[in-house]
Design a protein around this motif. Structure first.
Motif, PDB file in Angstrom:
ATOM      1  N   PHE A 231       0.705  -1.290  -0.087  1.00  0.00           N
ATOM      2  CA  PHE A 231      -0.020   0.048   0.127  1.00  0.00           C
ATOM      3  C   PHE A 231       0.816   1.234   0.001  1.00  0.00           C
ATOM      4  O   PHE A 231       0.679   2.400  -0.716  1.00  0.00           O
ATOM      5  CB  PHE A 231      -0.917  -0.048   1.072  1.00  0.00           C
ATOM      6  CG  PHE A 231      -1.713   1.193   1.145  1.00  0.00           C
ATOM      7  CD1 PHE A 231      -2.737   1.247   0.349  1.00  0.00           C
ATOM      8  CD2 PHE A 231      -1.706   2.028   2.344  1.00  0.00           C
ATOM      9  CE1 PHE A 231      -3.605   2.608   0.387  1.00  0.00           C
ATOM     10  CE2 PHE A 231      -2.366   3.369   2.366  1.00  0.00           C
ATOM     11  CZ  PHE A 231      -3.326   3.581   1.341  1.00  0.00           C
ATOM     12  N   ALA A 232       1.990   1.273   0.776  1.00  0.00           N
ATOM     13  CA  ALA A 232       2.944   2.510   0.913  1.00  0.00           C
ATOM     14  C   ALA A 232       3.383   2.560  -0.532  1.00  0.00           C
ATOM     15  O   ALA A 232       3.499   3.892  -0.963  1.00  0.00           O
ATOM     16  CB  ALA A 232       3.964   2.188   1.897  1.00  0.00           C
ATOM     17  N   ALA A 233       3.972   1.614  -1.209  1.00  0.00           N
ATOM     18  CA  ALA A 233       4.481   1.784  -2.380  1.00  0.00           C
ATOM     19  C   ALA A 233       3.569   2.274  -3.444  1.00  0.00           C
ATOM     20  O   ALA A 233       3.904   3.182  -4.254  1.00  0.00           O
ATOM     21  CB  ALA A 233       4.933   0.491  -2.764  1.00  0.00           C
ATOM     22  N   ILE A 274       1.565   8.377   8.771  1.00  0.00           N
ATOM     23  CA  ILE A 274       1.997   9.218   7.532  1.00  0.00           C
ATOM     24  C   ILE A 274       3.476   9.351   7.188  1.00  0.00           C
ATOM     25  O   ILE A 274       3.738   8.805   5.994  1.00  0.00           O
ATOM     26  CB  ILE A 274       1.365  10.756   7.438  1.00  0.00           C
ATOM     27  CG1 ILE A 274       0.147  10.967   7.423  1.00  0.00           C
ATOM     28  CG2 ILE A 274       2.258  11.660   6.468  1.00  0.00           C
ATOM     29  CD1 ILE A 274      -0.671  12.447   7.674  1.00  0.00           C
ATOM     30  N   ARG A 275       4.334   9.491   8.217  1.00  0.00           N
ATOM     31  CA  ARG A 275       5.615   9.208   8.038  1.00  0.00           C
ATOM     32  C   ARG A 275       6.085   7.667   7.878  1.00  0.00           C
ATOM     33  O   ARG A 275       6.962   7.533   6.771  1.00  0.00           O
ATOM     34  CB  ARG A 275       6.397   9.471   9.390  1.00  0.00           C
ATOM     35  CG  ARG A 275       7.992   9.387   9.334  1.00  0.00           C
ATOM     36  CD  ARG A 275       8.655  10.066  10.366  1.00  0.00           C
ATOM     37  NE  ARG A 275       8.481  11.302  10.339  1.00  0.00           N
ATOM     38  CZ  ARG A 275       9.550  12.231   9.449  1.00  0.00           C
ATOM     39  NH1 ARG A 275      10.240  11.519   8.817  1.00  0.00           N
ATOM     40  NH2 ARG A 275       9.486  13.448   9.268  1.00  0.00           N
ATOM     41  N   GLY A 276       5.402   6.734   8.433  1.00  0.00           N
ATOM     42  CA  GLY A 276       5.874   5.167   7.758  1.00  0.00           C
ATOM     43  C   GLY A 276       5.408   5.172   6.440  1.00  0.00           C
ATOM     44  O   GLY A 276       6.013   4.516   5.487  1.00  0.00           O
ATOM     45  N   LEU A 277       4.208   5.608   5.954  1.00  0.00           N
ATOM     46  CA  LEU A 277       3.557   5.259   4.499  1.00  0.00           C
ATOM     47  C   LEU A 277       4.229   6.185   3.671  1.00  0.00           C
ATOM     48  O   LEU A 277       4.390   5.648   2.422  1.00  0.00           O
ATOM     49  CB  LEU A 277       2.122   5.399   4.608  1.00  0.00           C
ATOM     50  CG  LEU A 277       1.216   4.503   5.382  1.00  0.00           C
ATOM     51  CD1 LEU A 277      -0.576   5.122   5.487  1.00  0.00           C
ATOM     52  CD2 LEU A 277       1.344   3.232   4.809  1.00  0.00           C
ATOM     53  N   LEU A 278       4.696   7.296   3.746  1.00  0.00           N
ATOM     54  CA  LEU A 278       5.350   8.175   2.770  1.00  0.00           C
ATOM     55  C   LEU A 278       6.568   8.284   2.762  1.00  0.00           C
ATOM     56  O   LEU A 278       7.358   8.549   1.933  1.00  0.00           O
ATOM     57  CB  LEU A 278       4.736   9.504   3.032  1.00  0.00           C
ATOM     58  CG  LEU A 278       3.215   9.573   2.721  1.00  0.00           C
ATOM     59  CD1 LEU A 278       2.757  10.883   2.590  1.00  0.00           C
ATOM     60  CD2 LEU A 278       2.683   9.006   1.591  1.00  0.00           C
ATOM     61  N   LEU A 279       7.507   7.980   4.073  1.00  0.00           N
ATOM     62  CA  LEU A 279       8.982   8.358   4.082  1.00  0.00           C
ATOM     63  C   LEU A 279       9.764   7.179   4.419  1.00  0.00           C
ATOM     64  O   LEU A 279      11.084   7.020   3.919  1.00  0.00           O
ATOM     65  CB  LEU A 279       9.160   9.337   5.046  1.00  0.00           C
ATOM     66  CG  LEU A 279       8.319  10.570   4.637  1.00  0.00           C
ATOM     67  CD1 LEU A 279       8.746  11.798   6.015  1.00  0.00           C
ATOM     68  CD2 LEU A 279       9.116  11.200   3.299  1.00  0.00           C
ATOM     69  N   ASP A 280       8.971   5.920   5.183  1.00  0.00           N
ATOM     70  CA  ASP A 280       9.950   4.978   5.507  1.00  0.00           C
ATOM     71  C   ASP A 280      10.793   4.263   4.437  1.00  0.00           C
ATOM     72  O   ASP A 280       9.989   3.684   3.628  1.00  0.00           O
ATOM     73  CB  ASP A 280       9.255   3.978   6.437  1.00  0.00           C
ATOM     74  CG  ASP A 280       9.210   4.794   7.856  1.00  0.00           C
ATOM     75  OD1 ASP A 280       9.754   5.660   8.235  1.00  0.00           O
ATOM     76  OD2 ASP A 280       8.495   3.924   8.777  1.00  0.00           O
TER      77      ASP A 280
END
Length: 406
Positions: A231-233, A274-280
């Protein structure tokens, strides 16, 4: 044998600040001094004075196009004060390209701003588009009879990410709120610039120009395949690769899609926030792929996937940057070969690609990374400023000449 169309654009790219040297009225110049950057731009590659020599080399390498940028801080060093000498300099640069049979692709904003504009808040200022438009009007009016291709903004999402999210580039403001405001202002600046450029050409009875942005793209891949990473990708592909372009397409302000592509990003979201999904990203070096000297994965098939994804917009695509920094020149040629093969595959599948410009024509100043990363088809000795053509440039030259990738 892999063949490209006869009218394909072949060449390389540069940006003013990275190669010219002595852009003393730029916010980057001021910032480098203020923060004590380990390696400062200084004279860069002295391209400002050596551009004819560099273009002779490009012509000798069978290039038929060249992407460059004009430096806003030279042309408008003080607000409202435009330098006729600098406008004439850039006209001379364009004429030098035309005389050598190279199609100019001119970028109006490649990360750097005049100090006066930065002090007013840069693209965070509500009036930013108006300031930018005054500059665009002067440049386009001076060059329009010799230029067909315009790139208003280089890699707006990269600019926002480094300057306003990571906060590692000037003005080093970490603020999602400010990042959103800058994104909105950049979209407005491009849209109004697009209309202005077309208006100038129409008023002068010139053939319609081709106007776009240079959109940095990445292949986002899950490190470990699970629901959150997938999902993050997907989310990053949608937000980073497509959303900015889709807004411009909805506003009818792109004549083609300018694509910059270098690498993939290995996504490993450690939370649903948000940080996990967009930046990690993966921090455990799970990638088995070869890397450039900055540690970026070499992933040619990502370019094929992105071209297929962008093909849905039914606009011609121009690859404005694709390149590798490495001290292994055979690795550079393999990079070029593999990416061109992926471009050709996408074209055979129906994607309209107009051209391919390698980054970069010559080694240059790689922003906060200094002079160590070597991206050039042509080596620059920073002690003597001597240019030396690399073997990879000669191999690429043969492709440019024949349109055939053997």
């Amino acid at each position: 044998m892999i063949e490209f169309p006869k009218d394909f654009f072949w060449g390389a790219a540069t940006s003013a600040y990275q190669v010219e040297g002595n852009n003393t009225n730029s916010d980057w110049w001021e910032w480098e001094s203020r923060v004590g950057l380990k390696q400062r731009c200084g004279q860069a590659c002295r391209h400002y004075e050596l551009y004819e020599h560099d273009f002779d080399l490009a012509r000798a390498l069978n290039h038929n196009a060249h992407r460059l940028s004009v430096e806003w801080s030279r042309i408008e060093p003080q607000q409202g004060q435009f330098s006729t000498d600098e406008l004439q300099h850039y006209r001379n640069v364009i004429l030098a390209l035309k005389e050598r049979g190279l199609e100019p692709v001119v970028t109006l904003h490649h990360f750097t701003n005049p100090v006066w504009f930065a002090k007013l808040g840069g693209f965070g200022n509500k009036k930013a588009a108006g300031y930018f438009l005054a500059f665009v009007e002067k440049v386009v009016s001076a060059l329009c009879d010799k230029v067909r291709f315009w790139v208003t903004l280089n890699e707006p999402m990269v600019y926002i990410y480094h300057a306003y999210i990571l906060g590692v580039w000037p003005p080093q403001e970490k603020s999602l709120f400010k990042a959103k405001a800058v994104a909105d202002n950049l979209i407005l600046a491009h849209t109004r610039a697009y209309q202005l450029i077309h208006g100038i050409y129409k008023k002068r009875n010139l053939p319609s120009p081709m106007v776009s942005i240079a959109k940095n793209t990445q292949a986002f891949k899950p490190c470990i395949v699970n629901v959150r990473n997938k999902f993050a990708a997907y989310l990053r592909h949608w937000l980073f690769n497509l959303e900015f372009l889709k807004k411009l397409i909805r506003g009818n302000s792109l004549d083609f899609i300018g694509v910059n592509y270098y690498s993939r990003s290995l996504v490993e979201a450690r939370s649903w926030g948000i940080r996990g999904l967009l930046l990690d990203v993966c921090e455990n070096n799970h990638s088995p792929l070869k890397k450039n000297s900055l540690g970026w994965d070499v992933y040619p098939q990502g370019l094929h996937e992105l071209l297929r994804s962008l093909g849905r917009f039914k606009l011609p695509i121009f690859i404005l940057e694709n390149g590798i920094c490495t001290d292994d020149d055979m690795f550079r040629w393999n990079f070029i070969y593999q990416h061109l093969a992926c471009v050709n595959l996408a074209m055979r599948e129906g994607v309209k690609v107009m051209g391919y410009l390698y980054w970069s024509l010559i080694d240059n100043f790689e922003w906060d990374k200094g002079f160590a990363p070597r991206f050039g088809l042509i080596d620059v000795d920073y002690n003597t400023y001597k240019r030396t053509i690399r073997e990879s440039a000669l191999k690429f030259s043969e492709v440019c000449k024949t349109g055939v990738l053997n």
